[in-house]
Design an enzyme around this catalytic site. Structure first.
Site, PDB file in Angstrom:
ATOM      1  N   GLU A  87       0.859  -1.183   0.000  1.00 19.68           N
ATOM      2  CA  GLU A  87       0.000   0.000   0.000  1.00 19.68           C
ATOM      3  C   GLU A  87       0.893   1.229   0.000  1.00 19.68           C
ATOM      4  O   GLU A  87       1.863   1.297   0.759  1.00 19.68           O
ATOM      5  CB  GLU A  87      -0.898  -0.020   1.242  1.00 19.68           C
ATOM      6  N   GLU A 121      -2.476  11.826   2.905  1.00 15.54           N
ATOM      7  CA  GLU A 121      -3.224  11.280   4.039  1.00 15.54           C
ATOM      8  C   GLU A 121      -3.070  12.185   5.249  1.00 15.54           C
ATOM      9  O   GLU A 121      -1.983  12.708   5.516  1.00 15.54           O
ATOM     10  CB  GLU A 121      -2.691   9.882   4.385  1.00 15.54           C
TER      11      GLU A 121
END
Ligand SMILES: *[C@@H]1O[C@H](CO)[C@@H](O)[C@H](O)[C@H]1NC(C)=O
Ligand SMILES: *[C@@H]1O[C@H](CO)[C@@H](O)[C@H](O)[C@H]1NC(C)=O
Length: 471
Positions: free
Chosen positions: A274, A279
């Protein structure tokens, strides 16, 4: 979680581990570990995989299996993989020149006309495979090919060709709307596209930007409605560029734009890896770019100048989920306008993730400082200066740890990270904890009682563009 899903899910893990990896024993141990710790997300993601994959993909995988569900689930990986093989191998063969700006630009300009004609034919191939994927995996039938490139060929100065583009009224073509429980335990219900549009959580606004919101009903008993989208296409390298003008922010929020294998934290997570590109949680103002991987992927140094980055290491050089309590290796941006209120006040900016044989890099450009080659769809990353984050191949070979990535936008609330740091202060933008700022002792209580707080909890995205190296 449905009890009836579990046997299928375990069968899947066994089949996948045996088929895809050299050390089945170790993989099975990991599989059992994740079965225990992440069963909710795993099962939900598996249900997604089973429910949307068309049976006809079975024929393309060419693998012999005993379980029909496994055939289907593996088939999607294989068929999508093969549709992008050309991009992946181009990546590997050219990755060393890509690291050298003068050689990259001179080799692509010297290839001249032949380069652009091969670009046209490969783009046509990409178009048809993408269209095939759209018509077989989507619940609706796309009426145009707008998810693929329609621009003229990029200028020869760029070694990259645009192969998939999302913008404007057709932005949402080519994505799946994820409708299963949040795999990070957030208190959201993800809506399908139709329900999302009806609830005004999915739209294209007057500026032709795609908007994804979170429900702002004053109080809710359990979850708030939200949106999570995943590209139908998968990738094994390339250059991924997102231009956004707004990201969710405020206590309780957890927006994430990432690349990830198999839809999400799926059955094989973190095998396939990932890549968290953009974020944040709560009031954070500085982006955290993070890798989450299977064991063996590391940052080769903790020193930003050794790594050639503008950001700084958060905690550990170890990117493995198993040994970092899922945390992975994160690098924090020095820019206080890279997420959150700073990002939004500045009109957002551009994130670019470069994934090639040299490693993985994340660049951020605030609005007003976006290189013109990005607007021209002729990007030249070697001219961009230091990335915010870089994970060099010397510590983490991308071809070993990252495969078949979708791009994913999500907006969850609370959950593992945002819920976990509700009481924590001292992060840029979070000089006071959200517990202090809101007066609520838990993230969940605040979120359920404070709908108006989520007026700023939206993504507004101008474009997402995916490039592969010219071949
Ligand atoms: C990179 O560019 C320099 C300067 O133009 C050149 O001398 C060198 O050979 C190039 N390296 C590679 C790996 O192409
Ligand atoms: C932090 O988030 C809270 C809740 O959304 C909001 O009221 C507050 O204005 C934010 N503070 C800052 C400094 O962004």
């Amino acid at each position: 979680m449905r009890a009836t899903s579990l046997p299928l899910y375990l069968l899947f893990l066994v089949a996948r581990a045996a088929l895809t990896l050299a050390g089945p024993h170790a993989v099975l141990q990991r599989a059992h570990h994740f079965a225990a710790s992440r069963s909710r997300g795993l099962v939900s993601d598996l249900r997604l995989a089973f429910s949307v994959v068309p049976p006809r993909r079975r024929q393309k995988s060419g693998l012999v299996k005993r379980n029909g569900q496994c055939v289907v689930a593996l088939g999607i990986t294989d068929s999508k993989h093969s549709s992008n093989d050309e991009g992946a191998s181009g990546d590997n063969s050219e990755s060393s020149t890509q690291s050298n700006s003068s050689s990259a630009s001179s080799s692509s300009s010297s290839s001249g006309a032949s380069g652009s004609s091969s670009s046209t034919s490969t783009r046509a191939a990409a178009t048809s495979s993408s269209r095939a994927a759209a018509t077989t995996t989507s619940q609706r039938q796309p009426t145009s090919t707008s998810t693929t490139a329609s621009q003229p060929s990029p200028t020869p100065a760029s070694p990259w060709r645009l192969v998939e583009s999302h913008e404007g009224l057709d932005f949402f073509e080519g994505w799946e709307f994820f409708t299963f429980p949040d795999s990070t335990n957030g208190i959201v219900d993800y809506l399908n596209e139709q329900d999302g549009r009806n609830a005004n959580l999915v739209s294209v606004n007057d500026n032709n930007n795609a908007v994804m919101r979170i429900e702002t009903t004053p109080t809710v008993a359990a979850n708030r409605k939200s949106i999570r989208i995943t590209t139908q296409s998968t990738w094994n390298g390339g250059l991924f560029i997102m231009d956004a003008v707004h990201m969710p922010t405020g206590c309780g929020t957890w927006p994430l734009m990432r690349g990830s294998a198999f839809w999400s934290n799926g059955p094989s997570w973190p095998t396939g890896g990932e890549i968290d590109i953009a974020e944040s949680v709560h009031n954070y103002t500085n982006n955290q770019a993070t890798l989450h991987t299977s064991p063996g992927c590391r940052l080769p140094s903790s020193n930003p100048s050794d790594l050639g980055i503008s950001g700084s290491l958060l905690a550990t050089q170890d990117c493995a989920v198993a040994t970092t309590n899922n945390e992975g290796c994160g690098i924090r941006s020095p820019d206080s306008n890279s997420v959150g209120v700073g990002f939004n006040a500045n009109g957002g900016g551009v994130y670019a993730m470069l994934w090639n044989g040299d490693g993985i890099s994340v660049f951020f450009f605030p609005r007003g400082s976006i290189p013109s080659d990005i607007f021209a769809s002729a990007p030249r990353p070697t001219s961009w200066g230091l990335p915010q984050a870089r994970f060099p191949a010397s510590g983490c070979n991308p071809s070993q740890f990252f495969t078949n990535h979708h791009l994913i936008f999500s907006s969850t609330l609370c959950g593992d990270w945002a819920g976990g740091v509700w009481n924590i202060a001292g992060v840029p933008g979070q000089e006071q904890s959200c517990a202090q700022r809101t007066g609520f002792s838990t993230c969940e209580d605040f979120v359920r009682a404070s709908g108006a707080s989520f007026n700023e909890a939206y993504w507004e995205v101008r474009s997402v563009k995916i490039y592969q190296l010219q071949s």
